[in-house]
Design a protein around this motif. Structure first.
Motif, PDB file in Angstrom:
ATOM      1  N   LYS A 241      -5.791  -8.871   6.517  1.00 44.85           N
ATOM      2  CA  LYS A 241      -4.717  -8.491   5.573  1.00 44.85           C
ATOM      3  C   LYS A 241      -3.342  -8.719   6.210  1.00 44.85           C
ATOM      4  CE  LYS A 241      -4.512  -3.465   6.359  1.00 44.85           C
ATOM      5  NZ  LYS A 241      -3.350  -3.242   7.195  1.00 44.85           N
ATOM      6  N   HIS A 242      -2.440  -9.255   5.403  1.00 43.37           N
ATOM      7  CA  HIS A 242      -1.092  -9.576   5.886  1.00 43.37           C
ATOM      8  C   HIS A 242      -0.195  -9.820   4.683  1.00 43.37           C
ATOM      9  CE1 HIS A 242      -2.773 -13.432   4.776  1.00 43.37           C
ATOM     10  NE2 HIS A 242      -1.536 -13.918   4.703  1.00 43.37           N
ATOM     11  N   SER A 243       1.103  -9.808   4.901  1.00 43.81           N
ATOM     12  CA  SER A 243       2.008 -10.367   3.893  1.00 43.81           C
ATOM     13  C   SER A 243       2.602 -11.620   4.529  1.00 43.81           C
ATOM     14  CB  SER A 243       3.079  -9.358   3.493  1.00 43.81           C
ATOM     15  OG  SER A 243       3.803  -8.954   4.634  1.00 43.81           O
ATOM     16  N   ASP A 244       3.101 -12.540   3.698  1.00 46.61           N
ATOM     17  CA  ASP A 244       3.553 -13.832   4.237  1.00 46.61           C
ATOM     18  C   ASP A 244       4.993 -13.728   4.757  1.00 46.61           C
ATOM     19  OD1 ASP A 244       1.097 -14.793   3.544  1.00 46.61           O
ATOM     20  OD2 ASP A 244       1.771 -15.960   1.819  1.00 46.61           O
ATOM     21  N   PRO A 245       5.281 -14.420   5.879  1.00 47.91           N
ATOM     22  CA  PRO A 245       6.607 -14.298   6.501  1.00 47.91           C
ATOM     23  C   PRO A 245       7.650 -15.249   5.913  1.00 47.91           C
ATOM     24  CG  PRO A 245       5.193 -15.667   7.855  1.00 47.91           C
ATOM     25  CD  PRO A 245       4.358 -15.254   6.680  1.00 47.91           C
ATOM     26  N   GLU A 297       0.486  -7.257   0.505  1.00 43.19           N
ATOM     27  CA  GLU A 297      -0.596  -7.601   1.428  1.00 43.19           C
ATOM     28  C   GLU A 297      -1.740  -8.258   0.671  1.00 43.19           C
ATOM     29  OE1 GLU A 297      -1.355  -3.848   3.445  1.00 43.19           O
ATOM     30  OE2 GLU A 297      -0.371  -4.739   5.200  1.00 43.19           O
ATOM     31  N   HIS A 298      -2.314  -9.229   1.330  1.00 43.65           N
ATOM     32  CA  HIS A 298      -3.484  -9.893   0.772  1.00 43.65           C
ATOM     33  C   HIS A 298      -4.413 -10.272   1.915  1.00 43.65           C
ATOM     34  CE1 HIS A 298      -0.197 -12.771   1.441  1.00 43.65           C
ATOM     35  NE2 HIS A 298      -1.121 -13.692   1.712  1.00 43.65           N
ATOM     36  N   ARG A 299      -5.640 -10.629   1.586  1.00 43.26           N
ATOM     37  CA  ARG A 299      -6.631 -10.964   2.613  1.00 43.26           C
ATOM     38  C   ARG A 299      -7.662 -11.890   1.993  1.00 43.26           C
ATOM     39  NH1 ARG A 299     -10.190  -5.293   2.735  1.00 43.26           N
ATOM     40  NH2 ARG A 299     -11.259  -5.674   0.758  1.00 43.26           N
TER      41      ARG A 299
END
Ligand SMILES: O=C(O)CCC(=O)C(=O)O
Ligand SMILES: [Fe+2]
Length: 371
Positions: A241-245, A297-299
Motif C-alpha cells: 500500500k502506498h500513495s503516488d509521489p 492509498e492503493h495496493r
C-alpha cells in the motif's frame, strides 16, 4: 542457484536466515520474481513474506461503492465539458481515483502496449539482464522492487522503468520488443494527461492552463509492471500500500484484477473496465490543491493467476532538474481556506518520499503546517 537458496529461506529457523544475503542473492540473479517462478519455486521466499498480521491482505468488505467511471467523450468534449468537469471534481475530491472511457487513446495502442510490456518481461533472461540496474540516473531500466533493501518485505513484482519526458527519449535506448509502441503510447498518454490537467484546473475553479503552467505535465515516465502468478498469494503482496509521489498517474491494467483503493476505511477493487484507463491523484497534486484533491492509498494483491501486467504513467517533476518550489496554489487560499502545507522543493519532497519506504504513513504528513 537462487531458487535453492530461497527454498531454504522458507524454513522457519531464524538462525539460518540472513535477510541481507537473501536480498543480495535475489538482486544479483537479475532475474526478478519471474526468475523465481520460472525456476519452479512452490513457496514464497521469506524476503517476500509479510511481516505481521495486520499487513495481511484482507478480503474486500462487501460494499455498494464503486470507483467512478467518467466518459470523456473525446472528440466531442466541448459539448459536455461542464458535466465532465463536475464528474472529475467529485471523483478527484472524494475518491482520488477514477476510470476514464472514450479518452481518445485507440484500443489498438492499449492492447499493443500491454502485449509489449509482457513481451519485455518474457524475454530470455540473458537479454533482460542487460537492462537490470539500480542506477538512479538511467533512463531505461528493469528491476525488481526499487526499495528492495529498504522495505520490510519485497513485493511480488518486476518493473521496466522508462523516463519519457520532458527530454524525448532516444528510441534506441528502448528494448526492441517494446520500442515503437512505447514511443506511441507515451505520446498519446501525454496528450491525455494534458487534457486531464486542463479539466482538473477547471475543477479547481482555475483557468484551464493553470496546472500545465506549473509544469504538471512537463515530466513523465512509464512503469511496466509484471506480477507473476504466485504460489501463496496470501503471504505476500504484488505492490505494498502506498500513495503516488507524483501529480497524476494514468494506469493501464489488463483484466486479471488485484488493484485496490483504500476508501472510507475499506479496500475497494478497481475492476478492469474494457478500454478504460485508471486515473489517480498523486501526493503533489493533493499538496498544491491544498487538499481539494485526494491522493489515496492503493495496493495490488498477489494472485494465483498470472501474470498480471499494468503500465503506469507518472506525471512528475523529479526526473529532470526542476528548481520550482511547490506549495498550495495561492488562488485557492483565503481566510476560510488557509494553507495546509508548507512549500517544498521537488528534491526535498522526493528524497523524503524515498527515505520513508512504501508502507509508511503518507509523505504529505511531513509537509503539513502545524496549527
Ligand atoms: O499495477 C498497478 O495496478 C498499480 C501500480 C502502482 O500503484 C504504481 O505503479 O504506483
Ligand atoms: Fe501507485
Amino acid at each position: 542457484m537462487a531458487a535453492n537458496l530461497v527454498e531454504d529461506s522458507c524454513t522457519e529457523n531464524p538462525a539460518t536466515y540472513d535477510r541481507f544475503q537473501e536480498l543480495k542473492a535475489f538482486d544479483e540473479s537479475k532475474a526478478g520474481v519471474k526468475g523465481l517462478v520460472d525456476a519452479g519455486i512452490t513457496k514464497v521466499p521469506r524476503i517476500f513474506r509479510l511481516q505481521n498480521k495486520d499487513q495481511n491482505p484482507v478480503k474486500p468488505i462487501q460494499t455498494h461503492f464503486s470507483i467512478p467511471v467518467i466518459d470523456l467523450g473525446l472528440g466531442n468534449i466541448e459539448r459536455r465539458r461542464d458535466e465532465v468537469i463536475a464528474g472529475v471534481q467529485k471523483a478527484a475530491g472524494e475518491v482520488g481515483f477514477f476510470q476514464v472511457v472514450n479518452h481518445g487513446v485507440p484500443q489498438r495502442v492499449l492492447d499493443e502496449m500491454l502485449a509489449a510490456a509482457r513481451g519485455f518481461h518474457e524475454l530470455p533472461d540473458e537479454v533482460k539482464k542487460g537492462y537490470y540496474t539500480r542506477e538512479l540516473l538511467k533512463k531505461v531500466k528493469y528491476g525488481s522492487n526499487f526499495d528492495l533493501y529498504q522495505s520490510s518485505y519485497a513485493n511480488w513484482r518486476d518493473t521496466l522503468f522508462c523516463v519519457m519526458g520532458p527530454e524525448p527519449l532516444d528510441p534506441q535506448e528502448l528494448p526492441l520488443v517494446c520500442r515503437d509502441i512505447t514511443m506511441e503510447y507515451s505520446k498519446q498518454i501525454h496528450k491525455l494527461g494534458t487534457t486531464l490537467f486542463e479539466l482538473l484546473s477547471q475543477a479547481l475553479g482555475l483557468k484551464p492552463d493553470h496546472l500545465l503552467g506549473l509544469d504538471c505535465a512537463k515530466g513523465h515516465c512509464l512503469l511496466s509492471h509484471y506480477y507473476p502468478a504466485c504460489p501463496e498469494p496470501e503471504v505476500t503482496m504484488g505492490t505494498t500500500k502506498h500513495s503516488d509521489p507524483d501529480f497524476l498517474t494514468i494506469l493501464l491494467q489488463d483484466n486479471i484484477g488485484g488493484l485496490q483503493v483504500f476508501h472510507q476505511n475499506q479496500w475497494i477493487d478497481v475492476p478492469s473496465v474494457p478500454g478504460a484507463l485508471v486515473i489517480n491523484i498523486g501526493d503533489l497534486l493533493q499538496l498544491i490543491s491544498n487538499d481539494k484533491f485526494k491522493s489515496v492509498e492503493h495496493r495490488v494483491l498477489a494472485n494465483y493467476v498470472g501474470p498480471r501486467v499494468s503500465v503506469a504513467c507518472f506525471f512528475t517533476p523529479h526526473l529532470y532538474p526542476s528548481t520550482r518550489i511547490y506549495g498550495p496554489i495561492k488562488e485557492l487560499l483565503s481566510e476560510e481556506n488557509p494553507p495546509v502545507y508548507r512549500d517544498t522543493s521537488v528534491q526535498d519532497f522526493i528524497s523524503y518520499y524515498d527515505s520513508k519506504g512504501l508502507d509508511e504513513k503518507s509523505a504529505l504528513t511531513h509537509f503539513k503546517l502545524q496549527r
